[in-house]
Design a protein around this motif. Structure first.
Motif, PDB file in Angstrom:
ATOM      1  N   THR A 147      25.080  82.561  62.885  1.00  0.00           N
ATOM      2  CA  THR A 147      26.214  83.209  63.558  1.00  0.00           C
ATOM      3  C   THR A 147      27.238  83.679  62.537  1.00  0.00           C
ATOM      4  OG1 THR A 147      25.896  81.844  65.520  1.00  0.00           O
ATOM      5  CG2 THR A 147      28.024  82.915  65.257  1.00  0.00           C
ATOM      6  N   ALA A 148      27.656  82.773  61.675  1.00  0.00           N
ATOM      7  CA  ALA A 148      28.590  83.106  60.596  1.00  0.00           C
ATOM      8  C   ALA A 148      27.797  83.381  59.316  1.00  0.00           C
ATOM      9  CB  ALA A 148      29.570  81.960  60.374  1.00  0.00           C
ATOM     10  N   THR A 149      28.336  84.266  58.488  1.00  0.00           N
ATOM     11  CA  THR A 149      27.687  84.579  57.223  1.00  0.00           C
ATOM     12  C   THR A 149      27.533  83.318  56.384  1.00  0.00           C
ATOM     13  OG1 THR A 149      28.650  86.796  57.248  1.00  0.00           O
ATOM     14  CG2 THR A 149      27.834  85.974  55.134  1.00  0.00           C
ATOM     15  N   GLN A 150      26.300  83.037  55.943  1.00  0.00           N
ATOM     16  CA  GLN A 150      26.054  81.834  55.149  1.00  0.00           C
ATOM     17  C   GLN A 150      26.545  82.029  53.714  1.00  0.00           C
ATOM     18  OE1 GLN A 150      22.147  80.041  55.698  1.00  0.00           O
ATOM     19  NE2 GLN A 150      21.806  81.276  57.532  1.00  0.00           N
ATOM     20  N   ALA A 151      26.670  80.927  52.996  1.00  0.00           N
ATOM     21  CA  ALA A 151      27.156  80.972  51.623  1.00  0.00           C
ATOM     22  C   ALA A 151      26.161  81.729  50.741  1.00  0.00           C
ATOM     23  CB  ALA A 151      27.352  79.550  51.097  1.00  0.00           C
ATOM     24  N   HIS A 152      26.684  82.674  49.975  1.00  0.00           N
ATOM     25  CA  HIS A 152      25.858  83.475  49.086  1.00  0.00           C
ATOM     26  C   HIS A 152      26.764  84.165  48.072  1.00  0.00           C
ATOM     27  CE1 HIS A 152      27.451  86.510  51.789  1.00  0.00           C
ATOM     28  NE2 HIS A 152      27.156  87.415  50.865  1.00  0.00           N
ATOM     29  N   TYR A 153      26.160  84.779  47.069  1.00  0.00           N
ATOM     30  CA  TYR A 153      26.909  85.703  46.211  1.00  0.00           C
ATOM     31  C   TYR A 153      26.172  87.031  46.228  1.00  0.00           C
ATOM     32  CZ  TYR A 153      23.700  83.945  42.506  1.00  0.00           C
ATOM     33  OH  TYR A 153      22.612  83.555  41.767  1.00  0.00           O
ATOM     34  N   ASP A 154      26.924  88.126  46.092  1.00  0.00           N
ATOM     35  CA  ASP A 154      26.411  89.437  46.439  1.00  0.00           C
ATOM     36  C   ASP A 154      25.303  89.946  45.532  1.00  0.00           C
ATOM     37  OD1 ASP A 154      28.123  89.481  48.557  1.00  0.00           O
ATOM     38  OD2 ASP A 154      29.575  90.861  47.644  1.00  0.00           O
ATOM     39  N   LEU A 155      25.239  89.469  44.294  1.00  0.00           N
ATOM     40  CA  LEU A 155      24.238  90.001  43.376  1.00  0.00           C
ATOM     41  C   LEU A 155      22.816  89.779  43.882  1.00  0.00           C
ATOM     42  CD1 LEU A 155      23.922  91.465  40.651  1.00  0.00           C
ATOM     43  CD2 LEU A 155      23.578  89.218  39.601  1.00  0.00           C
ATOM     44  N   VAL A 156      22.606  88.744  44.689  1.00  0.00           N
ATOM     45  CA  VAL A 156      21.247  88.493  45.167  1.00  0.00           C
ATOM     46  C   VAL A 156      20.747  89.625  46.047  1.00  0.00           C
ATOM     47  CG1 VAL A 156      21.509  85.992  44.995  1.00  0.00           C
ATOM     48  CG2 VAL A 156      22.029  87.125  47.155  1.00  0.00           C
ATOM     49  N   ALA A 192      27.489  80.364  39.117  1.00  0.00           N
ATOM     50  CA  ALA A 192      26.510  81.349  39.582  1.00  0.00           C
ATOM     51  C   ALA A 192      26.095  82.265  38.429  1.00  0.00           C
ATOM     52  CB  ALA A 192      27.075  82.163  40.734  1.00  0.00           C
ATOM     53  N   LEU A 193      27.071  82.691  37.633  1.00  0.00           N
ATOM     54  CA  LEU A 193      26.766  83.531  36.477  1.00  0.00           C
ATOM     55  C   LEU A 193      25.926  82.756  35.465  1.00  0.00           C
ATOM     56  CD1 LEU A 193      27.095  86.063  34.737  1.00  0.00           C
ATOM     57  CD2 LEU A 193      29.306  85.181  33.979  1.00  0.00           C
ATOM     58  N   ALA A 194      26.280  81.494  35.220  1.00  0.00           N
ATOM     59  CA  ALA A 194      25.516  80.679  34.274  1.00  0.00           C
ATOM     60  C   ALA A 194      24.075  80.502  34.746  1.00  0.00           C
ATOM     61  CB  ALA A 194      26.185  79.317  34.093  1.00  0.00           C
ATOM     62  N   ALA A 195      23.887  80.282  36.046  1.00  0.00           N
ATOM     63  CA  ALA A 195      22.536  80.107  36.583  1.00  0.00           C
ATOM     64  C   ALA A 195      21.718  81.379  36.446  1.00  0.00           C
ATOM     65  CB  ALA A 195      22.617  79.682  38.048  1.00  0.00           C
ATOM     66  N   GLU A 196      22.369  82.521  36.620  1.00  0.00           N
ATOM     67  CA  GLU A 196      21.672  83.794  36.437  1.00  0.00           C
ATOM     68  C   GLU A 196      21.262  83.979  34.979  1.00  0.00           C
ATOM     69  OE1 GLU A 196      20.804  86.328  38.460  1.00  0.00           O
ATOM     70  OE2 GLU A 196      21.521  85.385  40.310  1.00  0.00           O
ATOM     71  N   ASN A 198      20.785  81.629  32.576  1.00  0.00           N
ATOM     72  CA  ASN A 198      19.811  80.675  32.015  1.00  0.00           C
ATOM     73  C   ASN A 198      18.582  80.461  32.880  1.00  0.00           C
ATOM     74  OD1 ASN A 198      20.587  78.842  34.060  1.00  0.00           O
ATOM     75  ND2 ASN A 198      22.147  77.889  32.740  1.00  0.00           N
ATOM     76  N   GLY A 199      18.490  81.211  33.977  1.00  0.00           N
ATOM     77  CA  GLY A 199      17.285  81.168  34.798  1.00  0.00           C
ATOM     78  C   GLY A 199      17.138  79.951  35.673  1.00  0.00           C
ATOM     79  N   THR A 200      18.228  79.261  35.965  1.00  0.00           N
ATOM     80  CA  THR A 200      18.132  78.050  36.793  1.00  0.00           C
ATOM     81  C   THR A 200      18.556  78.302  38.237  1.00  0.00           C
ATOM     82  OG1 THR A 200      20.384  77.381  36.141  1.00  0.00           O
ATOM     83  CG2 THR A 200      18.540  76.537  34.823  1.00  0.00           C
ATOM     84  N   ARG A 201      18.745  79.561  38.613  1.00  0.00           N
ATOM     85  CA  ARG A 201      19.123  79.876  39.987  1.00  0.00           C
ATOM     86  C   ARG A 201      18.023  79.422  40.938  1.00  0.00           C
ATOM     87  NH1 ARG A 201      17.380  83.964  42.658  1.00  0.00           N
ATOM     88  NH2 ARG A 201      16.789  85.079  40.750  1.00  0.00           N
ATOM     89  N   LYS A 202      18.421  78.723  42.000  1.00  0.00           N
ATOM     90  CA  LYS A 202      17.452  78.202  42.952  1.00  0.00           C
ATOM     91  C   LYS A 202      17.050  79.276  43.956  1.00  0.00           C
ATOM     92  CE  LYS A 202      19.003  73.388  42.694  1.00  0.00           C
ATOM     93  NZ  LYS A 202      19.519  72.230  43.471  1.00  0.00           N
ATOM     94  N   HIS A 203      15.849  79.150  44.475  1.00  0.00           N
ATOM     95  CA  HIS A 203      15.344  80.060  45.503  1.00  0.00           C
ATOM     96  C   HIS A 203      15.317  79.326  46.842  1.00  0.00           C
ATOM     97  CE1 HIS A 203      14.053  83.267  42.710  1.00  0.00           C
ATOM     98  NE2 HIS A 203      13.897  82.263  41.857  1.00  0.00           N
ATOM     99  N   PRO A 204      15.358  80.043  48.004  1.00  0.00           N
ATOM    100  CA  PRO A 204      15.442  81.504  48.073  1.00  0.00           C
ATOM    101  C   PRO A 204      16.830  81.997  47.699  1.00  0.00           C
ATOM    102  CG  PRO A 204      15.617  80.574  50.260  1.00  0.00           C
ATOM    103  CD  PRO A 204      15.333  79.413  49.334  1.00  0.00           C
ATOM    104  N   ALA A 205      16.863  83.166  47.098  1.00  0.00           N
ATOM    105  CA  ALA A 205      18.121  83.685  46.571  1.00  0.00           C
ATOM    106  C   ALA A 205      18.952  84.405  47.621  1.00  0.00           C
ATOM    107  CB  ALA A 205      17.839  84.630  45.403  1.00  0.00           C
ATOM    108  N   ALA A 206      18.333  84.832  48.723  1.00  0.00           N
ATOM    109  CA  ALA A 206      19.068  85.660  49.683  1.00  0.00           C
ATOM    110  C   ALA A 206      20.216  84.905  50.334  1.00  0.00           C
ATOM    111  CB  ALA A 206      18.117  86.181  50.751  1.00  0.00           C
ATOM    112  N   SER A 207      20.102  83.583  50.428  1.00  0.00           N
ATOM    113  CA  SER A 207      21.182  82.794  51.011  1.00  0.00           C
ATOM    114  C   SER A 207      21.158  81.422  50.363  1.00  0.00           C
ATOM    115  CB  SER A 207      20.991  82.665  52.526  1.00  0.00           C
ATOM    116  OG  SER A 207      22.011  81.893  53.089  1.00  0.00           O
ATOM    117  N   ILE A 208      22.312  80.931  49.973  1.00  0.00           N
ATOM    118  CA  ILE A 208      22.347  79.614  49.348  1.00  0.00           C
ATOM    119  C   ILE A 208      22.185  78.547  50.416  1.00  0.00           C
ATOM    120  CG2 ILE A 208      23.791  77.995  48.065  1.00  0.00           C
ATOM    121  CD1 ILE A 208      24.962  80.370  46.582  1.00  0.00           C
ATOM    122  N   THR A 209      23.046  78.544  51.404  1.00  0.00           N
ATOM    123  CA  THR A 209      22.969  77.525  52.447  1.00  0.00           C
ATOM    124  C   THR A 209      23.968  77.830  53.555  1.00  0.00           C
ATOM    125  OG1 THR A 209      23.154  75.145  52.901  1.00  0.00           O
ATOM    126  CG2 THR A 209      24.656  76.056  51.276  1.00  0.00           C
TER     127      THR A 209
END
Length: 283
Positions: A147-156, A192-196, A198-209
């Motif tokens: 219903t509400a936009t889930q937590a994310h950052y736009d670069l994904v 979020a920038l650091a994870a991008e 160093n490659g430690t960003r978790k998947h799925p990337a479209a929405s964090i939670t």
């Protein structure tokens, strides 16, 4: 009580605070704005737009959609008071995606000189407005995951273009916290920038939670919210984690907002964002 997708936010001082507006002394100082954007990940520009311009579009939007059963009969369209019962979804989709989104009123708002010229000034260059611009309305009482936009950052969602794209979120009308405005996770653009990088960003990337309290606990951070007024805007980087809260407005008003994206015209542009927004465009 503040919720997002049914999750109750912890409002203790360690997990909750209010967004900090850019002070008047910095509003015309481009270097100061960039320092603030790099430090905070966002710019809260209060009264950036003429409230009349914003409220006129709100009235236009709900007037156009009145026949769908979205707003209560006999009320002023600009109030956006939700009607009971189901809406005519086929009619709503037709009017929204065939008339409002590609229409002159929405185009005029999102490319208004107080927006386009401001981005050109901030970025010090010619700018490009992504054609895919999103309008969201949330009726009071809508709950549950999605219903509400889930937590994310736009670069994904914007990986085919520049990572320097900037988003502007515009509350279309007064939007106190109980109407379900935008919330930012403090300091999130740094990790979020650091994870991008160093490659430690978790998947799925479209929405964090959808679990905003859990995300705040994981990062020992606060969710930042505000009572927004018509004319306020939020500008944030592509790495700032944000989400929306649930609309529990006691006056039964519909929350209406739009989010748009500007960048330098000479930088790579995500080709997927160069068509008008549709809820079936796969992004």
């Amino acid at each position: 009580m503040i919720t997002s997708n049914g999750y109750v936010l912890d409002q203790s001082p360690a997990r909750f605070a209010y967004l900090s507006p850019v002070p008047a002394s910095e509003r015309a100082d481009r270097d100061a704005l960039w320092r603030r954007l790099r430090e905070d990940g966002y710019l809260y520009l209060s009264n950036h737009l003429d409230p009349g311009v914003v409220n006129n579009f709100r009235e236009y939007y709900f007037t156009k959609l009145a026949e769908t059963g979205l707003v209560r009969v006999g009320t002023e369209p600009s109030l956006g008071v939700g009607a009971p019962g189901e809406v005519n979804r086929a009619s709503l989709r037709r009017i929204l995606f065939d008339e409002i989104v590609p229409g002159a009123a929405y185009g005029g708002l999102t490319a208004h000189p107080d927006i386009k010229d401001w981005f050109a000034w901030l970025l010090g260059d010619e700018v490009h407005l992504h054609k895919r611009k999103i309008i969201r309305h949330v009726r009071p009482g809508e709950t549950g995951i999605g219903t509400a936009t889930q937590a994310h950052y736009d670069l994904v969602y914007l990986r085919e273009g520049s990572e320097h794209v900037l988003s502007m979120w515009i509350p279309l009308g007064d939007t106190p916290i109980e109407m379900g405005g935008l919330a930012y996770l403090e300091g999130s653009h740094h990790w979020a920038l650091a994870a991008e990088r160093n490659g430690t960003r978790k998947h799925p990337a479209a929405s964090i939670t959808a679990d905003l309290p859990g995300l705040a606990d994981t990062h020992d951070a606060r969710w930042l919210l505000s009572d927004f007024h018509a004319g306020d805007v939020m500008v944030h980087s592509a790495f700032a984690v944000h989400a929306a809260t649930d609309n529990v407005d006691p006056e039964n008003r519909i929350r209406l907002s739009t989010d748009i994206r500007y960048q330098r015209a000479g930088e790579p542009i995500d080709w997927r964002w160069q068509e008008h927004w549709s809820d079936r465009d796969g992004l």
